[in-house]
Design an enzyme around this catalytic site. Structure first.
Site, PDB file in Angstrom:
ATOM      1  CB  CYS A  89      -0.920  -0.003   1.218  1.00  0.00           C
ATOM      2  SG  CYS A  89      -2.041   1.387   1.232  1.00  0.00           S
ATOM      3  CG  LEU A  90       4.200   2.043  -2.243  1.00  0.00           C
ATOM      4  CD1 LEU A  90       5.683   2.239  -2.096  1.00  0.00           C
ATOM      5  CD2 LEU A  90       3.890   0.571  -2.346  1.00  0.00           C
TER       6      LEU A  90
END
Lengths: 152, 470
Positions: A89-90
């Site tokens: 998640c980035l």
């Protein structure tokens, strides 16, 4: 939801016409909000030779909310959570950074790019990130061991 | 044989053993079994229960109202009944007594709008709620405010020494204009006269905390050092100045207020915590603040009033095609779409769904509300400064963020109304006569003019609440 499915279908068409190298998408029309992606570790990365299974999950609110990327195959990587979720998640995948015009194809490219060059400044696994920065040899060794152990 | 023998043997032992009470979780245990730290919650905020010094009583005061009225002198004494124009909004003041405490409960209501209508010439900054609150704080800190005797809390009445173990357990709660509530609770225990000192003295508890709060208050009030009490000593320790100790109420409950008031404003001097709960609260406030920095939804009016646009051949890409980037459906020449101020266009229903949650262009993140008045959630500092210096203009760049934990909005033009200290009023009056360039930036410029006391409490609270002006 109907609009989401319509767009997902379009995006699948686009992705299957232009799949990033080393990737294969298993698409199930009955359950098109869950994509299974088989990915070869990029040649130029420490994950070379590994075969990774990922899941791409589209929320009901797609494209207003980002798809969720998770590694089903264990991987030693600063940006992949070292747990049973294996979540990544980035960048554009962050809920507050996502915008509807983003496309799955760019998500897939992002994943591949990150395997080649991890983003240590936005790491989910801080200890792996600091090892990557301070002891790259050690990081590479472990990453390769994990590839052997989990991703063959 | 054994049981009857044990029974009497146990009885005196029980009374001789020290019982410890936990202020955090109200647990009780024997000191010789678990020591002084609470075995339940591991808190160190514990106290040994003594015969005429029972901390449980204060904790139970709420439910313990049916005890006999113990204080002849104070039972009918209602200090808040004294006429005071500043306090006429405190209604529902309940005075109740327990066996070892008395409790005061009051609710403060203020209607900002009606107040402003009633007094249109009043300064917009003059918020009676916080004014009252400041008065209350001054009362409690004792010695710092100059109240007439009728306003003194009972603990500060030197006459009629209370009986042993007596003390008030005060509780205030208020409803503020935005619907926010605050509660304030104070517990004070007084000890009767004994051999070492006459008159009442107060329990020390939370001394570290007191030190912090006293520093804070000392700085906020600009009081002379003599009025900030050093962390007071043990129960048996005689107070330094006989005349001073009745004015030493426990002010550690004020810490809760200050933590609430100051922490949302971050860099304010309230950034201390004294429990896990407080830390959690601050962290969650910080997190909320982060999300509140993201743009909120656009209003339905703003979405509905987006201009329509007919797709022309120029809008198509080089391949002669164009699509709505939200639904990825192709658009054709002649189709009607909605255009944002940044000139990006989408299907009206598509972009409406997005704008209903985020006031940003899906492409470039520019908001659509910039050209609207958007005053209802504009940032406080510029606005307040404008309002206070008499120029009620809409802020030039309305920021949509709103601090969490604020006392809610006032009006559209003046979303945050905070009190003005007399010193500030004076300075504002002076400022109004100066050039507009000088008075422009923020309430902070007032501050630089202020004396060494560092501004009034109102200003402190305002900075705590709304942060430093940017």
């Amino acid at each position: 939801m109907a609009a989401a499915r319509k767009r997902i279908l379009k995006e699948y068409t686009e992705c299957s016409n232009d799949t990033p190298p080393g990737m294969k998408i298993n698409f199930d029309e009955q359950n098109m909000t869950e994509w299974e992606i088989l990915m070869d570790g990029p040649e130029q990365s420490v994950y070379s030779g590994g075969h990774f299974k990922l899941r791409l999950t589209f929320p009901n609110e797609y494209p207003f909310k980002p798809p969720v990327v998770s590694f089903k195959t264990k991987i030693y990587h600063p940006n992949v959570s070292n747990d049973d979720k294996g979540s990544m998640c980035l960048g554009m995948l962050r809920p507050d950074a996502w915008k509807p015009p983003n496309k799955v194809i760019s998500v897939l490219h992002l994943v591949r790019t990150l395997l080649i060059e991890p983003n240590v400044d936005d790491a989910i696994e801080a200890s792996i990130a600091s090892e990557f920065k301070d002891n790259k040899k050690g990081f590479e060794k472990t990453a390769k061991e994990w590839v052997k152990q989990y991703a063959k | 044989m054994d049981p009857p023998l044990q029974q009497p043997a146990q009885q005196p032992q029980t009374t001789a053993r020290d019982m410890v009470f936990c202020h955090e979780c109200e647990n009780e245990w024997y000191r010789d079994e678990h020591g002084l730290s609470c075995p339940e919650c591991h808190s160190d905020f514990t106290e040994i229960i003594e015969e005429n010094h029972d901390p449980r009583v204060a904790a139970m005061a709420d439910s313990d109202d049916d005890g006999p009225p113990p204080l002849g002198a104070f039972h009918h004494h209602h200090p808040w009944d004294a006429p005071d124009p500043d306090e006429d909004d405190i209604n529902q003041l309940h005075w109740s007594t327990g066996p070892n405490t008395f409790a005061v409960q009051g609710v403060i209501f203020r209607d900002n709008l009606s107040q402003r209508r009633a007094d249109p010439h009043d300064h917009d900054l003059h918020n009676p709620v916080l004014g009252t609150f400041a008065t209350m704080l001054q009362n409690l800190v004792g010695g710092l405010g100059q109240q007439p005797p009728s306003e003194q809390p009972p603990s500060e009445q030197p006459s009629g020494s209370p009986s042993p173990g007596q003390g008030p357990n005060d509780r205030f709660s208020g409803t503020l204009p935005g619907g926010n509530r605050f509660t304030y609770q104070r517990t004070v225990r007084l000890h009767g006269p004994d051999g070492t000192h006459r008159g009442a003295h107060l329990d020390p508890s939370g001394d570290e905390l007191n030190g912090l709060v006293e520093h804070l208050l000392g700085a906020a009030m600009g009081g002379p050092p003599g009025h900030t009490h050093p962390p007071s000593g043990q129960p048996g320790q005689p107070p330094g100045q006989p005349g001073q100790f009745p004015g030493q109420p426990q002010i550690n409950p004020l810490a809760a207020i200050f933590a609430q008031l100051m922490n949302p404003g971050m860099a304010a001097p309230g950034d201390f915590v004294y429990s896990q709960e407080a830390l959690d609260r601050i962290i969650s406030q910080l997190m909320e603040q982060n999300t509140s920095n993201a743009p909120g939804p656009a209003t339905p009016e703003a979405i509905g009033s987006l201009p329509k646009k007919i797709i022309t051949i120029e809008d198509l890409g080089p391949d002669g095609r164009a699509e709505c980037s939200i639904c990825m459906d192709e658009v054709t020449v002649g189709e009607e779409v909605a255009q944002l101020p940044c000139h990006h266009w989408f299907h009206q229903p598509c972009v409406a769904m997005w704008l209903g949650e985020h006031d940003t262009c899906p492409h470039c993140r520019k908001g659509i509300m910039d050209h609207d008045k958007a005053g209802e959630s504009a940032n406080s500092s510029t606005n307040t400064a404008d309002a206070s210096s008499g120029s009620n203009g809409a802020p030039a760049t309305p920021s949509r963020q709103q601090m969490p934990g604020t006392f809610g909005a006032g009006t559209e033009e003046n979303p945050f109304i905070v009190p003005e200290t007399p010193e500030q009023s004076r300075l504002h009056a002076q400022q109004d006569q100066r050039s507009s360039s000088e008075r422009q930036p923020s309430p902070h410029s007032v501050h630089s003019d202020g004396d060494a006391s560092g501004g009034g409490l109102g200003d402190r609270i305002r900075r705590g609440l709304f942060g430093q002006p940017r």
